[in-house]
Design a protein around this motif. Structure first.
Motif, PDB file in Angstrom:
ATOM      1  N   ASP A   1       0.825  -1.208   0.000  1.00 20.01           N
ATOM      2  CA  ASP A   1       0.000   0.000   0.000  1.00 20.01           C
ATOM      3  C   ASP A   1       0.859   1.257   0.000  1.00 20.01           C
ATOM      4  O   ASP A   1       0.584   2.221  -0.733  1.00 20.01           O
TER       5      ASP A   1
ATOM      6  N   ASP B   1       1.111   4.012  -3.046  1.00 19.07           N
ATOM      7  CA  ASP B   1       0.841   5.425  -2.783  1.00 19.07           C
ATOM      8  C   ASP B   1       1.995   6.301  -3.249  1.00 19.07           C
ATOM      9  O   ASP B   1       1.780   7.354  -3.867  1.00 19.07           O
ATOM     10  N   GLN B   2       3.228   5.856  -2.978  1.00 22.60           N
ATOM     11  CA  GLN B   2       4.394   6.638  -3.398  1.00 22.60           C
ATOM     12  C   GLN B   2       4.532   6.669  -4.916  1.00 22.60           C
ATOM     13  O   GLN B   2       4.876   7.693  -5.505  1.00 22.60           O
TER      14      GLN B   2
ATOM     15  N   ARG C   1       2.216   9.081  -6.375  1.00 19.22           N
ATOM     16  CA  ARG C   1       2.619  10.448  -6.075  1.00 19.22           C
ATOM     17  C   ARG C   1       3.892  10.857  -6.820  1.00 19.22           C
ATOM     18  O   ARG C   1       4.342  11.996  -6.672  1.00 19.22           O
TER      19      ARG C   1
ATOM     20  N   TRP D   1       9.162   3.957   1.632  1.00 16.31           N
ATOM     21  CA  TRP D   1       7.720   4.041   1.578  1.00 16.31           C
ATOM     22  C   TRP D   1       7.164   3.488   2.887  1.00 16.31           C
ATOM     23  O   TRP D   1       7.867   2.873   3.661  1.00 16.31           O
TER      24      TRP D   1
ATOM     25  N   ARG E   1      -5.501   4.000 -10.628  1.00 18.67           N
ATOM     26  CA  ARG E   1      -5.609   5.354 -10.046  1.00 18.67           C
ATOM     27  C   ARG E   1      -7.038   5.634  -9.597  1.00 18.67           C
ATOM     28  O   ARG E   1      -7.266   6.220  -8.534  1.00 18.67           O
TER      29      ARG E   1
ATOM     30  N   VAL F   1      -7.795   3.650  -6.379  1.00 22.53           N
ATOM     31  CA  VAL F   1      -7.152   4.259  -5.218  1.00 22.53           C
ATOM     32  C   VAL F   1      -7.852   5.560  -4.843  1.00 22.53           C
ATOM     33  O   VAL F   1      -7.992   5.891  -3.657  1.00 22.53           O
ATOM     34  N   ARG F   2      -8.319   6.301  -5.843  1.00 20.62           N
ATOM     35  CA  ARG F   2      -9.030   7.552  -5.552  1.00 20.62           C
ATOM     36  C   ARG F   2     -10.322   7.287  -4.793  1.00 20.62           C
ATOM     37  O   ARG F   2     -10.703   8.054  -3.889  1.00 20.62           O
TER      38      ARG F   2
ATOM     39  N   GLY G   1      -8.708   4.382  -1.604  1.00 23.35           N
ATOM     40  CA  GLY G   1      -7.383   4.415  -1.013  1.00 23.35           C
ATOM     41  C   GLY G   1      -6.537   3.245  -1.485  1.00 23.35           C
ATOM     42  O   GLY G   1      -7.033   2.314  -2.138  1.00 23.35           O
ATOM     43  N   PRO G   2      -5.245   3.234  -1.157  1.00 25.76           N
ATOM     44  CA  PRO G   2      -4.360   2.145  -1.601  1.00 25.76           C
ATOM     45  C   PRO G   2      -4.798   0.767  -1.108  1.00 25.76           C
ATOM     46  O   PRO G   2      -4.551  -0.239  -1.771  1.00 25.76           O
TER      47      PRO G   2
END
Length: 345
Positions: free
Chosen positions: A148, A152-153, A156, A178, A307, A310-311, A314-315
């Motif tokens: 996760d 996330d990283q 980003r 991470w 994406r 995750v939006r 979340g992850p």
């Protein structure tokens, strides 16, 4: 009797003959041609009429000795949880090199504890486990701990950017490329003991059901809710552990997947279980790869599904979706496979 003589000679009870006949395609309709009401009745006559030699008699005590009782495996299934708890405590209290040593020792100890736990008691696979199955399991556990944060990283723009964070039960405790979350691993390690007892309960209750059933359809009708109840019980216990360590939906789905896969492997369907674990592990890796590939010019659409997922969630939504779908598919298969008498011979 001539066709199935070898099966009848080595059987230790009529139930084993009934299970073996089912694997050879003998049904209640077939048994009716021999003037028996069902396969179990036919198996009882075969057991009574086919003599068993001394080799079979001498084999029985060895078979019983090869099946360790609760007292011999109760402590071994607690080993992963104990090691994980000590490692988490070391990460939370240690500093610098001590923390790094605690993490390294914890990884090695957890692996050793898992090996010991699955080689004894109700989680033991007697027919052999596919060599890839442990690798897929380790991959899924590694993603539960670090996936996760890595995802996330990557979304980003990292993982080379951003702070190094390792989270434990009381929050961030160290720095890493991470986020590394030990809570899911701790809960899953603690759940090995409840999983073993659930597997033991399922095996014992299924055996009793097999003894009380008077037909294959009768046994299947009772075995299916027994399997669903076993999985539900384990999910409830795992949810309670996650509530104490930090709830993670992906870990809950992974726990269900690992239990169902192990039940299938224990009862003779190891290849199917390994394929499901491999598919789930590959799906998580492909999801990460798709996000990385989306950075290339013109390939942005490849990473769009991940994406968007995750939006929305979340992850943690990715492993929850992947492991949840794999667990559901495997449970659908298990309700059919584990409702056969031959799976409990």
């Amino acid at each position: 009797m001539h066709r199935h003589r070898e099966l009848c000679e080595r059987a230790v009870d009529p139930l084993e003959i009934a299970a073996g006949l089912e694997t050879h395609g003998v049904t209640d309709r077939t048994a009716a041609r021999f003037r028996h009401r069902d396969v179990f009745s036919l198996a009882e006559e075969l057991y009574a009429r086919v003599p068993r030699g001394e080799a079979t008699v001498s084999r029985t005590p060895a078979d019983r000795a090869d099946r360790p009782g609760p007292a011999s495996w109760a402590l071994t299934v607690c080993a992963p949880g104990a090691v994980a708890a000590l490692a988490t405590l070391g990460l939370a209290l240690g500093t610098g090199g001590l923390r790094l040593a605690a993490g390294a020792i914890g990884v090695v100890g957890l692996f050793a504890g898992l090996v010991v736990a699955v080689r004894r008691g109700p989680l033991r696979v007697t027919a052999g486990t596919p060599t890839a199955a442990p690798l897929w399991t380790l991959g899924l556990l590694a993603y539960a701990a670090a996936g996760d944060g890595l995802l996330d990283q990557v979304l980003r723009g990292g993982p080379d950017t951003g702070p190094v964070v390792v989270t434990a039960l009381d929050g961030p405790v160290a720095a890493a490329d991470w986020a590394f979350d030990t809570a899911p691993l701790l809960a899953l390690a603690l759940s090995v003991a409840p999983a073993a007892w659930c597997a033991h309960l399922f095996a014992v209750r299924a055996r009793h059901r097999l003894a009380a059933s008077r037909g294959l359809a009768d046994f299947a009708a009772g075995a299916r809710p027994l399997l669903l109840g076993t999985v539900a019980l384990h999910l409830a216990l795992l949810a309670g552990l996650l509530a104490l360590t930090g709830f993670h939906p992906g870990a809950l789905a992974l726990g269900a997947l690992l239990l169902i896969a192990r039940l299938l492997a224990v009862h003779g369907f190891a290849e199917t279980a390994a394929r499901a674990l491999g598919a789930a592990c590959a799906a998580e890796l492909l999801a990460l790869a798709s996000v990385l590939a989306a950075r290339l010019p013109g390939l942005d659409v490849i990473g769009a599904p991940v994406r968007e997922l995750v939006r929305l969630g979340g992850p943690a939504a990715l492993p929850a979706l992947v492991c949840g779908c794999a667990a559901l598919a495997l449970l659908t298969h298990a309700t059919e496979a584990l409702s056969r008498a031959s799976a409990h011979a």
